[in-house]
Design a protein around this motif. Sequence first.
Motif, PDB file in Angstrom:
ATOM      1  N   ILE A   1       0.848  -1.190   0.000  1.00 32.77           N
ATOM      2  CA  ILE A   1       0.000   0.000   0.000  1.00 32.77           C
ATOM      3  C   ILE A   1       0.886   1.242   0.000  1.00 32.77           C
ATOM      4  O   ILE A   1       1.829   1.351   0.788  1.00 32.77           O
ATOM      5  N   GLU A   2       0.589   2.158  -0.910  1.00 31.76           N
ATOM      6  CA  GLU A   2       1.359   3.395  -0.982  1.00 31.76           C
ATOM      7  C   GLU A   2       1.054   4.252   0.243  1.00 31.76           C
ATOM      8  O   GLU A   2      -0.095   4.624   0.501  1.00 31.76           O
ATOM      9  N   MET A   3       2.087   4.537   1.014  1.00 35.24           N
ATOM     10  CA  MET A   3       1.905   5.288   2.264  1.00 35.24           C
ATOM     11  C   MET A   3       1.833   6.785   1.973  1.00 35.24           C
ATOM     12  O   MET A   3       2.708   7.570   2.328  1.00 35.24           O
ATOM     13  N   SER A   4       0.755   7.155   1.307  1.00 39.35           N
ATOM     14  CA  SER A   4       0.521   8.559   0.984  1.00 39.35           C
ATOM     15  C   SER A   4      -0.964   8.832   1.087  1.00 39.35           C
ATOM     16  O   SER A   4      -1.778   8.067   0.555  1.00 39.35           O
ATOM     17  N   ASN A   5      -1.342   9.895   1.780  1.00 39.82           N
ATOM     18  CA  ASN A   5      -2.752  10.239   1.897  1.00 39.82           C
ATOM     19  C   ASN A   5      -3.171  11.282   0.869  1.00 39.82           C
ATOM     20  O   ASN A   5      -4.180  11.945   1.017  1.00 39.82           O
ATOM     21  N   LYS A   6      -2.371  11.406  -0.190  1.00 39.48           N
ATOM     22  CA  LYS A   6      -2.682  12.353  -1.261  1.00 39.48           C
ATOM     23  C   LYS A   6      -2.914  11.639  -2.577  1.00 39.48           C
ATOM     24  O   LYS A   6      -2.606  12.149  -3.640  1.00 39.48           O
ATOM     25  N   ALA A   7      -3.421  10.405  -2.497  1.00 45.04           N
ATOM     26  CA  ALA A   7      -3.698   9.648  -3.713  1.00 45.04           C
ATOM     27  C   ALA A   7      -4.795  10.327  -4.524  1.00 45.04           C
ATOM     28  O   ALA A   7      -5.722  10.936  -3.971  1.00 45.04           O
ATOM     29  N   GLU A   8      -4.693  10.223  -5.842  1.00 46.32           N
ATOM     30  CA  GLU A   8      -5.642  10.912  -6.717  1.00 46.32           C
ATOM     31  C   GLU A   8      -6.919  10.097  -6.921  1.00 46.32           C
ATOM     32  O   GLU A   8      -8.018  10.647  -6.879  1.00 46.32           O
ATOM     33  N   ASP A   9      -6.774   8.810  -7.141  1.00 45.39           N
ATOM     34  CA  ASP A   9      -7.935   7.962  -7.461  1.00 45.39           C
ATOM     35  C   ASP A   9      -8.571   7.443  -6.176  1.00 45.39           C
ATOM     36  O   ASP A   9      -8.384   6.288  -5.782  1.00 45.39           O
ATOM     37  N   VAL A  10      -9.340   8.275  -5.504  1.00 46.83           N
ATOM     38  CA  VAL A  10     -10.032   7.888  -4.276  1.00 46.83           C
ATOM     39  C   VAL A  10     -11.511   8.219  -4.424  1.00 46.83           C
ATOM     40  O   VAL A  10     -11.893   9.133  -5.169  1.00 46.83           O
ATOM     41  N   THR A  11     -12.331   7.466  -3.722  1.00 42.71           N
ATOM     42  CA  THR A  11     -13.768   7.709  -3.757  1.00 42.71           C
ATOM     43  C   THR A  11     -14.147   8.790  -2.752  1.00 42.71           C
ATOM     44  O   THR A  11     -13.331   9.211  -1.930  1.00 42.71           O
ATOM     45  N   GLU A  12     -15.407   9.205  -2.814  1.00 44.06           N
ATOM     46  CA  GLU A  12     -15.889  10.236  -1.893  1.00 44.06           C
ATOM     47  C   GLU A  12     -15.845   9.736  -0.448  1.00 44.06           C
ATOM     48  O   GLU A  12     -15.494  10.484   0.474  1.00 44.06           O
ATOM     49  N   VAL A  13     -16.175   8.457  -0.247  1.00 46.96           N
ATOM     50  CA  VAL A  13     -16.137   7.906   1.111  1.00 46.96           C
ATOM     51  C   VAL A  13     -14.702   7.875   1.628  1.00 46.96           C
ATOM     52  O   VAL A  13     -14.434   8.190   2.792  1.00 46.96           O
ATOM     53  N   GLN A  14     -13.748   7.506   0.776  1.00 46.59           N
ATOM     54  CA  GLN A  14     -12.348   7.499   1.198  1.00 46.59           C
ATOM     55  C   GLN A  14     -11.872   8.900   1.565  1.00 46.59           C
ATOM     56  O   GLN A  14     -11.148   9.079   2.545  1.00 46.59           O
ATOM     57  N   GLU A  15     -12.278   9.893   0.791  1.00 51.03           N
ATOM     58  CA  GLU A  15     -11.893  11.273   1.093  1.00 51.03           C
ATOM     59  C   GLU A  15     -12.392  11.697   2.467  1.00 51.03           C
ATOM     60  O   GLU A  15     -11.655  12.302   3.260  1.00 51.03           O
ATOM     61  N   ARG A  16     -13.631  11.374   2.773  1.00 52.61           N
ATOM     62  CA  ARG A  16     -14.185  11.761   4.060  1.00 52.61           C
ATOM     63  C   ARG A  16     -13.515  11.002   5.202  1.00 52.61           C
ATOM     64  O   ARG A  16     -13.315  11.552   6.290  1.00 52.61           O
ATOM     65  N   LEU A  17     -13.161   9.739   4.961  1.00 50.63           N
ATOM     66  CA  LEU A  17     -12.457   8.963   5.985  1.00 50.63           C
ATOM     67  C   LEU A  17     -11.064   9.539   6.237  1.00 50.63           C
ATOM     68  O   LEU A  17     -10.612   9.617   7.390  1.00 50.63           O
ATOM     69  N   LEU A  18     -10.367   9.936   5.166  1.00 48.19           N
ATOM     70  CA  LEU A  18      -9.024  10.502   5.322  1.00 48.19           C
ATOM     71  C   LEU A  18      -9.067  11.780   6.160  1.00 48.19           C
ATOM     72  O   LEU A  18      -8.197  12.020   7.010  1.00 48.19           O
ATOM     73  N   LYS A  19     -10.085  12.625   5.931  1.00 47.53           N
ATOM     74  CA  LYS A  19     -10.209  13.854   6.705  1.00 47.53           C
ATOM     75  C   LYS A  19     -10.563  13.562   8.162  1.00 47.53           C
ATOM     76  O   LYS A  19     -10.101  14.240   9.074  1.00 47.53           O
ATOM     77  N   LYS A  20     -11.355  12.520   8.363  1.00 44.77           N
ATOM     78  CA  LYS A  20     -11.833  12.205   9.704  1.00 44.77           C
ATOM     79  C   LYS A  20     -10.768  11.507  10.555  1.00 44.77           C
ATOM     80  O   LYS A  20     -10.686  11.721  11.770  1.00 44.77           O
ATOM     81  N   LEU A  21      -9.920  10.671   9.918  1.00 43.80           N
ATOM     82  CA  LEU A  21      -8.999   9.815  10.660  1.00 43.80           C
ATOM     83  C   LEU A  21      -7.612  10.423  10.844  1.00 43.80           C
ATOM     84  O   LEU A  21      -6.807   9.878  11.598  1.00 43.80           O
ATOM     85  N   GLY A  22      -7.290  11.462  10.129  1.00 41.92           N
ATOM     86  CA  GLY A  22      -6.030  12.160  10.384  1.00 41.92           C
ATOM     87  C   GLY A  22      -4.886  11.768   9.471  1.00 41.92           C
ATOM     88  O   GLY A  22      -5.059  11.088   8.456  1.00 41.92           O
TER      89      GLY A  22
END
Length: 381
Positions: free
Chosen positions: A85-106
């Motif tokens: 897994i690429e250890m980057s939280n700036k991946a381009e191909d993410v879904t809307e749910v993934q985006e909200r999880l990334l913002k919520k989880l830090g």
Amino acid sequence: MVNAVKVFKKTAPNGKVTAYLNHRDFVDRTNHTSPVRGVVVVDNDYLRGRRVFARVAVTYRHGREEDEVMGLHFSKEMILVNTAIEMSNKAEDVTEVQERLLKKLGANAYPFSVSLPENSPLSVTLDNGDETSSQPLGVIYDLKLYVADNKEERPHKRNSVSFAVRKVQFASMEPSSRQPSTLVSKSFTLSPGKLNLEVSLDQDLYLHGQAITAKLNVNNASKKSVKSIKCQVVQHVEVTMTNNMFSRVVACLESREGCPVTPGAHFTKNFSITPLASSNKRRYGIALDGQMKDTDANLASSTLVAAGKNVNDALGIIVSYSLRVKLNCGAIGGELTADLPFKLMHPDPNASKATLRKLQSTDIEFEEFSRIRRGQSVADD
């Protein structure tokens, strides 16, 4: 009105790795397979130069675990995917749910996406007829996220997270006007004339729990009489790994209404029959979506392939259905049998609510992942 998107959460025994999935199905669209996406949370201090890997293993079990003796095994496990897994939280191909999880989880949350090979088998289980068996028969998938130095390293249970996932197919939402029909005839030794039977369905695709309506036309131009009519839904199963084929009757209806159909008579009748998993409990060899002990288990769906391909080239467990109609002409006259294939599937749960999700606000609801269920990831309104 607000839709609650249910996100499934699971944490490793040591508490250092937590994974979130918003759906648990690899959906086979015949021309491509949708990936399973999620977010993994891991502390960089715990990694210490190691990486997080995503591994998908498929297990095919064709015999009971209790019968394995003297090194004999009735199962085979294959690793289909094992990727870092690429250890980057700036991946381009993410879904809307993934985006909200990334913002919520830090900052320690990282998105991931796992795809299956094109020819991987569909998830199907076979009922072994025994409630005491510990492992189900059939094709079972397991998604594991673990921390290791390299992907060849064996995962440790303490720092890994496992999800039971499936590869499934759903019915196409495109309307079909096809109405299957078949015409069969039977002649009798030392007796002139033929017995003719025409069977037709109002559609070629039915949903689980939907009644199957068949129209029967009997034209008796022979000297024999039809004593009874039997209508059956037959499930055909082909196990490719053991080159085994068998059939099971999953619904049956017999009628003497309008019988006997005497020589020279013409008879028309409509049958309605519903195949259900609940009426086939503890029957060995019944192909299921899930296990019979699950309250939401269904009969296995028909196997679909892309246009131009042969369904016999599919791997794993191939399932198909047919409507079988038998005319009983007595002990001497025998039976006239007609088989008419059709498809039995689930509707696509995402098709009906795709527009709603875009127009309405969405809340995220976390649920501890305990066991796989065949329900939708989106909660009922």
